[in-house]
Design a protein around this motif. Structure first.
Motif, PDB file in Angstrom:
ATOM      1  N   THR A 164       0.847  -1.182   0.000  1.00  0.00           N
ATOM      2  CA  THR A 164       0.000   0.000   0.000  1.00  0.00           C
ATOM      3  C   THR A 164       0.883   1.233   0.000  1.00  0.00           C
ATOM      4  O   THR A 164       1.774   1.356   0.843  1.00  0.00           O
ATOM      5  CB  THR A 164      -0.910   0.013   1.238  1.00  0.00           C
ATOM      6  N   SER A 165       0.651   2.146  -0.933  1.00  0.00           N
ATOM      7  CA  SER A 165       1.493   3.329  -1.035  1.00  0.00           C
ATOM      8  C   SER A 165       1.089   4.371   0.003  1.00  0.00           C
ATOM      9  O   SER A 165      -0.037   4.393   0.492  1.00  0.00           O
ATOM     10  CB  SER A 165       1.383   3.930  -2.437  1.00  0.00           C
ATOM     11  N   VAL A 166       2.037   5.258   0.314  1.00  0.00           N
ATOM     12  CA  VAL A 166       1.768   6.345   1.254  1.00  0.00           C
ATOM     13  C   VAL A 166       0.676   7.251   0.697  1.00  0.00           C
ATOM     14  O   VAL A 166      -0.210   7.706   1.434  1.00  0.00           O
ATOM     15  CB  VAL A 166       3.053   7.149   1.523  1.00  0.00           C
ATOM     16  N   ARG A 167       0.708   7.487  -0.609  1.00  0.00           N
ATOM     17  CA  ARG A 167      -0.281   8.373  -1.230  1.00  0.00           C
ATOM     18  C   ARG A 167      -1.687   7.832  -1.061  1.00  0.00           C
ATOM     19  O   ARG A 167      -2.630   8.587  -0.760  1.00  0.00           O
ATOM     20  CB  ARG A 167       0.054   8.553  -2.708  1.00  0.00           C
ATOM     21  N   SER A 168      -1.868   6.529  -1.243  1.00  0.00           N
ATOM     22  CA  SER A 168      -3.212   5.953  -1.117  1.00  0.00           C
ATOM     23  C   SER A 168      -3.684   5.932   0.331  1.00  0.00           C
ATOM     24  O   SER A 168      -4.882   5.918   0.593  1.00  0.00           O
ATOM     25  CB  SER A 168      -3.221   4.532  -1.679  1.00  0.00           C
TER      26      SER A 168
ATOM     27  N   LEU B  40      -2.903   8.352   2.561  1.00  0.00           N
ATOM     28  CA  LEU B  40      -3.003   9.698   3.132  1.00  0.00           C
ATOM     29  C   LEU B  40      -4.414  10.076   3.588  1.00  0.00           C
ATOM     30  O   LEU B  40      -4.580  10.647   4.675  1.00  0.00           O
ATOM     31  CB  LEU B  40      -2.465  10.731   2.128  1.00  0.00           C
TER      32      LEU B  40
ATOM     33  N   TRP C  57       1.614   2.157   9.743  1.00  0.00           N
ATOM     34  CA  TRP C  57       0.311   2.767   9.484  1.00  0.00           C
ATOM     35  C   TRP C  57      -0.454   3.010  10.785  1.00  0.00           C
ATOM     36  O   TRP C  57      -1.056   4.071  10.975  1.00  0.00           O
ATOM     37  CB  TRP C  57      -0.533   1.876   8.567  1.00  0.00           C
TER      38      TRP C  57
END
Length: 213
Positions: free
Chosen positions: A10-14, A16, A157
């Protein structure tokens, strides 16, 4: 309810929006919760327990403060059960509203001089609602971050909502110090202490806007 991806990434952007909704909401709730504690030793003994001597009044004030801590596990258990059935987002909106309404009502609550014994009784009830709200908020925010994150960075997370505790503490301290300087002496005990509770309404609106989006 979202599930944790099996070995996915899971990306940081998704993440946020999730981290923002959980962390900001948690910060607002802890601001409300800690605000009470700052005033329990200074203002509340005089406003809600004026018939007691100073030491007994302070003890009584901190007893109502303890009610909030007693309610936290109760709120955590109830809203954990509630979130499993209706969804984490709806639950977090409910806890935010519960905390915001209880805090705002504290700001409007008359003192002992106006309504007598009903004042500390109502204060205790509102403090219980605060505790239930922050208990449900904290657990729900961590679970929200966990359920949308991946296994590889699960700890990272779920660490973000925890930052709401020191942020909320700092905001509450700043608000009390600021309005003590604006309303010095007796003015703070009569009206100044209420304004930080009223500001909670604005913070709740910001939190709701973020969570609803």
């Amino acid at each position: 309810m979202a599930t944790v991806p099996e070995g996915g990434h899971t990306s940081v952007r998704s993440m946020l929006p999730i981290l923002g909704a959980s962390t900001i909401g948690t910060s607002i709730e802890w601001y409300d919760f800690f605000l009470y504690g700052f005033l329990a030793a200074t203002v509340f003994p005089k406003v809600f327990f004026p018939t007691l001597d100073p030491v007994a009044g302070t003890i009584a004030s901190f007893s109502t403060n303890f009610v909030g801590f007693l309610a936290r596990p109760i709120g955590g258990a109830f809203f954990g059960w509630f979130g499993d059935r209706v969804g984490r987002k709806s639950t977090l909106i409910a806890t935010l509203l519960l905390m915001g309404i209880a805090t705002a009502l504290m700001g409007f609550l008359p003192g002992y001089a106006q309504i007598g014994l009903a004042a500390p009784v109502l204060l205790s009830i509102l403090r219980f609602l605060q505790g239930a709200g922050v208990g449900g908020e904290w657990g729900g925010s961590v679970l929200l971050s966990l359920e949308y994150g991946d296994d590889r960075r699960r700890g990272f997370w779920t660490s973000w909502p925890q930052t709401g505790v020191p942020v909320g503490l700092a905001l509450a301290a700043i608000a009390v110090l600021a309005f003590q300087s604006i309303f010095p002496g007796a003015a703070f005990e009569s009206i100044g202490w209420r304004i930080p509770f009223f500001l909670s309404v604005l913070l709740i609106l910001v939190g709701l806007y973020i969570r609803l989006r």
